[in-house]
Design an enzyme around this catalytic site. Structure first.
Site, PDB file in Angstrom:
ATOM      1  N   VAL A 102      56.106 -25.287  37.655  1.00 20.05           N
ATOM      2  CA  VAL A 102      56.326 -26.463  36.938  1.00 20.05           C
ATOM      3  C   VAL A 102      54.934 -26.478  35.628  1.00 20.05           C
ATOM      4  CG1 VAL A 102      55.201 -28.365  37.552  1.00 20.05           C
ATOM      5  CG2 VAL A 102      56.532 -28.331  38.858  1.00 20.05           C
ATOM      6  N   CYS A 103      54.939 -26.524  35.202  1.00 23.03           N
ATOM      7  CA  CYS A 103      53.342 -26.089  34.036  1.00 23.03           C
ATOM      8  C   CYS A 103      53.585 -24.408  34.217  1.00 23.03           C
ATOM      9  CB  CYS A 103      52.490 -26.900  34.430  1.00 23.03           C
ATOM     10  SG  CYS A 103      50.880 -26.951  33.984  1.00 23.03           S
ATOM     11  N   THR A 104      52.749 -23.836  33.890  1.00 25.27           N
ATOM     12  CA  THR A 104      52.639 -22.493  33.815  1.00 25.27           C
ATOM     13  C   THR A 104      53.222 -21.752  34.523  1.00 25.27           C
ATOM     14  OG1 THR A 104      50.112 -22.781  34.287  1.00 25.27           O
ATOM     15  CG2 THR A 104      50.844 -22.891  32.215  1.00 25.27           C
ATOM     16  N   THR A 122      58.008 -25.630  30.518  1.00 23.85           N
ATOM     17  CA  THR A 122      56.189 -25.431  30.357  1.00 23.85           C
ATOM     18  C   THR A 122      55.388 -25.963  30.254  1.00 23.85           C
ATOM     19  OG1 THR A 122      54.817 -23.485  30.912  1.00 23.85           O
ATOM     20  CG2 THR A 122      55.420 -23.287  29.338  1.00 23.85           C
ATOM     21  N   GLY A 152      58.036 -29.104  32.610  1.00 25.46           N
ATOM     22  CA  GLY A 152      56.768 -29.361  31.300  1.00 25.46           C
ATOM     23  C   GLY A 152      55.278 -29.016  32.108  1.00 25.46           C
TER      24      GLY A 152
END
Length: 231
Positions: A102-104, A122, A152
């Site tokens: 998830v995300c970074t 990301t 994202g």
């Protein structure tokens, strides 16, 4: 009785708690799932808020996972060059059915060499770092490419987890969980993406992010260089 599905979520200092707790809330409701909260040691782990998280298993004692998930946060800037963590992810990835983030958190998967040749999502502010790890950045809330499932930024973790549940179980299971947590987003403002937020808001946030940008860029460059040396 079928074997439990082992799902592991990585903890680390300065993890963005919603990257972690959003998927945790969804995946904890998946029938037959055993959830593991993983860090190097069993000790309190500070998030990026006042919330302190407690791992349930250490790297050394973690069973083989069916799903490994790496959330994001400022702490990923350190994690992309943390060999102990990267080695753990590589070991788990050899037999895991799904390798996710998830995300970074996708940058950490990338630094471990686990996204080479894969599409990946990301946080919008970190898209430019994915190609250095051999990944193709995709600007979607959730990206599914074979057994890589990436989400994202931050709140996309809930979308990611519901998508993952639909893959692991069924759409009906995912929809039942969605209804149970009343995930029916209707944000008060249309500013959740740089494509829709007012230009002045985008500029303001980019300036704030740029203040910490050099440190992240340096960390990503070092991680990418190391990955090229291994290749």
């Amino acid at each position: 009785m079928s074997e439990p599905l082992h799902i592991g979520l990585l903890l680390f200092p300065k993890v963005t708690q919603l990257d972690f707790t959003g998927p945790l809330q969804v995946l904890s409701r998946l029938p037959g799932a055993t959830i593991h909260l993983i860090w190097k040691r069993i000790e309190p782990v500070p998030s990026d808020t006042v919330l302190v998280l407690t791992p349930t298993v250490s790297f050394a004692d973690c069973p083989q996972l069916d799903v490994i998930c790496v959330p994001g946060g400022a702490g990923t800037d350190d994690l992309v060059n943390d060999q102990e963590t990267l080695d753990f992810l590589r070991r788990q990835a050899r037999s895991a059915k799904y390798i996710t983030s998830v995300c970074t958190g996708s940058l950490v998967l990338g630094a471990a060499g686990l996204l080479q040749g894969y599409n990946a999502a990301t946080h919008w502010s970190a898209m430019q770092y994915l190609p250095a790890f051999g990944a193709v950045p995709v600007g979607t809330r959730v990206c599914v490419d074979r057994n890589r499932v990436t989400g994202g930024g931050v709140t996309a973790g809930i979308d990611f987890a519901l998508t993952l549940v639909s893959i692991l179980a069924s759409r009906k299971t995912a929809e039942t969980i969605q209804l149970g947590i009343e995930y029916n987003p209707a944000p008060p403002f249309n500013a959740g993406s740089p494509d829709t937020a007012p230009p002045e808001v985008v500029s303001f946030l980019k300036e704030r992010i740029a203040a910490s940008g050099p440190g992240r860029s340096d960390a990503m460059n070092r991680a990418a260089a190391r990955l090229r040396e291994v290749a």
